[in-house]
Scaffold this motif. Structure first.
Motif, PDB file in Angstrom:
ATOM      1  N   ASP A  55     108.114  48.487  95.380  1.00  0.00           N
ATOM      2  CA  ASP A  55     106.720  48.611  95.839  1.00  0.00           C
ATOM      3  C   ASP A  55     106.097  49.983  95.586  1.00  0.00           C
ATOM      4  OD1 ASP A  55     107.022  46.050  96.797  1.00  0.00           O
ATOM      5  OD2 ASP A  55     106.618  46.538  98.891  1.00  0.00           O
ATOM      6  N   ASP A  56     104.756  49.973  95.625  1.00  0.00           N
ATOM      7  CA  ASP A  56     103.917  51.184  95.704  1.00  0.00           C
ATOM      8  C   ASP A  56     103.759  51.950  94.399  1.00  0.00           C
ATOM      9  OD1 ASP A  56     103.679  50.506  98.350  1.00  0.00           O
ATOM     10  OD2 ASP A  56     104.984  52.087  99.111  1.00  0.00           O
ATOM     11  N   ALA A  57     103.858  51.272  93.269  1.00  0.00           N
ATOM     12  CA  ALA A  57     103.611  51.961  91.999  1.00  0.00           C
ATOM     13  C   ALA A  57     102.111  52.177  91.806  1.00  0.00           C
ATOM     14  CB  ALA A  57     104.171  51.141  90.837  1.00  0.00           C
ATOM     15  N   VAL A  58     101.728  53.332  91.302  1.00  0.00           N
ATOM     16  CA  VAL A  58     100.349  53.588  90.883  1.00  0.00           C
ATOM     17  C   VAL A  58     100.284  54.287  89.535  1.00  0.00           C
ATOM     18  CG1 VAL A  58      99.283  53.605  93.172  1.00  0.00           C
ATOM     19  CG2 VAL A  58     100.205  55.708  92.267  1.00  0.00           C
ATOM     20  N   GLU A  59     101.266  55.120  89.242  1.00  0.00           N
ATOM     21  CA  GLU A  59     101.226  55.892  88.001  1.00  0.00           C
ATOM     22  C   GLU A  59     102.646  56.190  87.536  1.00  0.00           C
ATOM     23  OE1 GLU A  59      99.341  59.574  88.991  1.00  0.00           O
ATOM     24  OE2 GLU A  59     100.845  60.073  90.507  1.00  0.00           O
ATOM     25  N   ALA A  82     116.396  48.137  83.330  1.00  0.00           N
ATOM     26  CA  ALA A  82     116.501  47.740  81.906  1.00  0.00           C
ATOM     27  C   ALA A  82     117.965  47.758  81.468  1.00  0.00           C
ATOM     28  CB  ALA A  82     115.666  48.674  81.035  1.00  0.00           C
ATOM     29  N   LYS A  83     118.678  48.800  81.887  1.00  0.00           N
ATOM     30  CA  LYS A  83     120.096  48.940  81.499  1.00  0.00           C
ATOM     31  C   LYS A  83     120.907  47.727  81.945  1.00  0.00           C
ATOM     32  CE  LYS A  83     124.016  51.821  82.901  1.00  0.00           C
ATOM     33  NZ  LYS A  83     124.360  52.908  83.849  1.00  0.00           N
ATOM     34  N   HIS A  84     120.579  47.185  83.113  1.00  0.00           N
ATOM     35  CA  HIS A  84     121.341  46.063  83.655  1.00  0.00           C
ATOM     36  C   HIS A  84     120.639  44.722  83.450  1.00  0.00           C
ATOM     37  CE1 HIS A  84     124.454  48.523  85.618  1.00  0.00           C
ATOM     38  NE2 HIS A  84     123.489  49.400  85.777  1.00  0.00           N
ATOM     39  N   ALA A  85     119.548  44.724  82.667  1.00  0.00           N
ATOM     40  CA  ALA A  85     118.794  43.496  82.374  1.00  0.00           C
ATOM     41  C   ALA A  85     118.353  42.780  83.657  1.00  0.00           C
ATOM     42  CB  ALA A  85     119.611  42.551  81.486  1.00  0.00           C
ATOM     43  N   ILE A  86     117.798  43.549  84.586  1.00  0.00           N
ATOM     44  CA  ILE A  86     117.321  43.007  85.867  1.00  0.00           C
ATOM     45  C   ILE A  86     115.800  42.840  85.789  1.00  0.00           C
ATOM     46  CG2 ILE A  86     117.139  43.387  88.366  1.00  0.00           C
ATOM     47  CD1 ILE A  86     120.053  43.276  87.439  1.00  0.00           C
ATOM     48  N   PRO A  87     115.260  41.638  85.940  1.00  0.00           N
ATOM     49  CA  PRO A  87     113.802  41.491  85.986  1.00  0.00           C
ATOM     50  C   PRO A  87     113.239  42.234  87.207  1.00  0.00           C
ATOM     51  CG  PRO A  87     114.897  39.339  85.871  1.00  0.00           C
ATOM     52  CD  PRO A  87     115.957  40.365  86.151  1.00  0.00           C
ATOM     53  N   LEU A  88     112.242  43.062  86.960  1.00  0.00           N
ATOM     54  CA  LEU A  88     111.697  43.929  88.015  1.00  0.00           C
ATOM     55  C   LEU A  88     110.268  43.495  88.328  1.00  0.00           C
ATOM     56  CD1 LEU A  88     111.697  46.537  89.775  1.00  0.00           C
ATOM     57  CD2 LEU A  88     111.019  47.782  87.723  1.00  0.00           C
ATOM     58  N   THR A  89     110.016  43.217  89.598  1.00  0.00           N
ATOM     59  CA  THR A  89     108.651  42.931  90.047  1.00  0.00           C
ATOM     60  C   THR A  89     108.112  44.171  90.725  1.00  0.00           C
ATOM     61  OG1 THR A  89     109.216  40.611  90.378  1.00  0.00           O
ATOM     62  CG2 THR A  89     107.196  41.413  91.433  1.00  0.00           C
ATOM     63  N   LEU A  90     107.127  44.779  90.101  1.00  0.00           N
ATOM     64  CA  LEU A  90     106.561  46.033  90.589  1.00  0.00           C
ATOM     65  C   LEU A  90     105.263  45.721  91.333  1.00  0.00           C
ATOM     66  CD1 LEU A  90     107.497  48.987  90.190  1.00  0.00           C
ATOM     67  CD2 LEU A  90     106.006  49.069  88.173  1.00  0.00           C
ATOM     68  N   ALA A  91     105.219  46.046  92.631  1.00  0.00           N
ATOM     69  CA  ALA A  91     104.003  45.847  93.413  1.00  0.00           C
ATOM     70  C   ALA A  91     103.113  47.076  93.226  1.00  0.00           C
ATOM     71  CB  ALA A  91     104.343  45.642  94.886  1.00  0.00           C
ATOM     72  N   VAL A  92     101.968  46.860  92.564  1.00  0.00           N
ATOM     73  CA  VAL A  92     101.084  47.958  92.157  1.00  0.00           C
ATOM     74  C   VAL A  92      99.840  47.962  93.048  1.00  0.00           C
ATOM     75  CG1 VAL A  92      99.678  48.866  90.267  1.00  0.00           C
ATOM     76  CG2 VAL A  92     101.927  47.868  89.780  1.00  0.00           C
ATOM     77  N   ILE A  93      99.425  49.160  93.470  1.00  0.00           N
ATOM     78  CA  ILE A  93      98.244  49.317  94.336  1.00  0.00           C
ATOM     79  C   ILE A  93      97.001  49.410  93.452  1.00  0.00           C
ATOM     80  CG2 ILE A  93      97.181  50.710  96.142  1.00  0.00           C
ATOM     81  CD1 ILE A  93     100.070  51.847  96.679  1.00  0.00           C
ATOM     82  N   PRO A  94      96.163  48.368  93.444  1.00  0.00           N
ATOM     83  CA  PRO A  94      95.076  48.299  92.455  1.00  0.00           C
ATOM     84  C   PRO A  94      94.109  49.477  92.501  1.00  0.00           C
ATOM     85  CG  PRO A  94      95.385  46.163  93.488  1.00  0.00           C
ATOM     86  CD  PRO A  94      96.249  47.137  94.243  1.00  0.00           C
ATOM     87  N   ALA A  95      93.680  49.902  93.690  1.00  0.00           N
ATOM     88  CA  ALA A  95      92.614  50.909  93.776  1.00  0.00           C
ATOM     89  C   ALA A  95      93.042  52.254  93.211  1.00  0.00           C
ATOM     90  CB  ALA A  95      92.173  51.078  95.229  1.00  0.00           C
ATOM     91  N   HIS A  96      94.332  52.521  93.196  1.00  0.00           N
ATOM     92  CA  HIS A  96      94.790  53.866  92.839  1.00  0.00           C
ATOM     93  C   HIS A  96      95.478  53.934  91.484  1.00  0.00           C
ATOM     94  CE1 HIS A  96      93.621  54.858  96.807  1.00  0.00           C
ATOM     95  NE2 HIS A  96      94.618  54.247  97.406  1.00  0.00           N
ATOM     96  N   THR A  97      95.506  52.821  90.758  1.00  0.00           N
ATOM     97  CA  THR A  97      96.230  52.817  89.496  1.00  0.00           C
ATOM     98  C   THR A  97      95.249  52.794  88.325  1.00  0.00           C
ATOM     99  OG1 THR A  97      98.096  51.793  88.351  1.00  0.00           O
ATOM    100  CG2 THR A  97      96.463  50.298  89.277  1.00  0.00           C
TER     101      THR A  97
END
Ligand SMILES: [Zn+2]
Length: 248
Positions: free
Chosen positions: A31-35, A48-63
């Motif tokens: 969670d909490d990605a913006v930049e 990526a190294k372990h081939a794990i699908p990553l769901t990134l919860a991004v904060i729209p107003a700040h990205t």
């Protein structure tokens, strides 16, 4: 790897799944990605190294464009809509909420529509119609409106509850928010993962690991790496939200 007693219960549980001819399932929400940041790079590189699908919860107003450019070369990442601005509108005595009953419903729904549109514009198809409410809280009265805004799933924290939209919940949080503000004890995390796997064995939710890359200490990174190693050893599957939703 078999020499660390803290991880033995997970080995044992995953062996039980394998013997039963079953495939244990996990998914990862960060969670909490913006930049772009060094911590985000670390999360992206580790998964990526372990081939794990990553769901990134991004904060729209700040990205913006910088994050979109950074993620454009990461094929294993999808984006969830993390509210609008991660702004608390609750009273001081209440638990923090952006999507609570504190503002007119149309205002909150407008924020969510704007957030979805903005992340779709920035990330294209990679932006999933998946809402992750800030602080994992959303007013029950809003949930029935999400479908109309184009959302196809909701992800909060905890056990599944009846809802008018499919839930893809996280259920194991690595962070000790109220204590050290670092990683929780690895032994306890393994115990929680095993407990969730047992529920999953009986038809419950897969293990949904919740991380917050911006505040990880070394113990979180080492826990994630070991978990990815152990699950890989036992051929457990890490799924993306579309894969989880596609299940019958
Ligand atoms: Zn958040």
């Amino acid at each position: 790897m078999m020499d660390d007693p803290a991880w033995q219960p997970l080995h044992d549980e995953l062996l039980r799944w394998a013997r039963a001819g079953r495939m244990a399932e996990f998914w990862l929400r960060d969670d909490d990605a913006v930049e772009p940041t060094a911590a985000l790079d670390r999360s992206l590189d580790l998964t990526a190294k372990h081939a794990i699908p990553l769901t990134l919860a991004v904060i729209p107003a700040h990205t913006g464009d910088a994050l979109a450019a950074r993620l454009s070369r990461e094929g294993h990442v999808s984006i969830a809509i993390h509210g609008w601005a991660h702004e608390n509108h609750a009273l001081a005595a209440e638990k923090k909420q952006e999507l609570g009953p504190h503002r007119p419903r149309q205002v909150v729904l407008g924020d969510l529509a704007r957030g979805f549109a903005r992340l779709s514009h920035l990330h294209g198809e990679r932006a999933l119609p998946l809402l992750v409410p800030p602080w994992n809280r959303i007013d029950a009265g809003l949930v029935s409106e999400l479908d109309r805004l184009g959302f196809r799933a909701l992800s909060v924290f905890g056990p599944p509850k009846p809802a008018s939209i499919p839930l893809i919940n996280s259920n194991v949080d690595v962070m000790d928010w109220h204590g050290t503000r670092g990683c929780r004890d690895h032994v306890l995390l393994v115990v929680e993962i095993v407990a969730q796997l047992r529920r999953a064995f009986g038809g419950g939710d897969p293990v949904g690991l919740l991380t917050h890359h911006l505040v990880h200490d070394e113990a979180v990174w080492s826990f994630m790496e070991r978990l990815f190693e152990v699950t890989s050893l036992h051929r457990a599957r890490w799924r993306s939200p579309p894969e989880l939703l596609a299940k019958p």
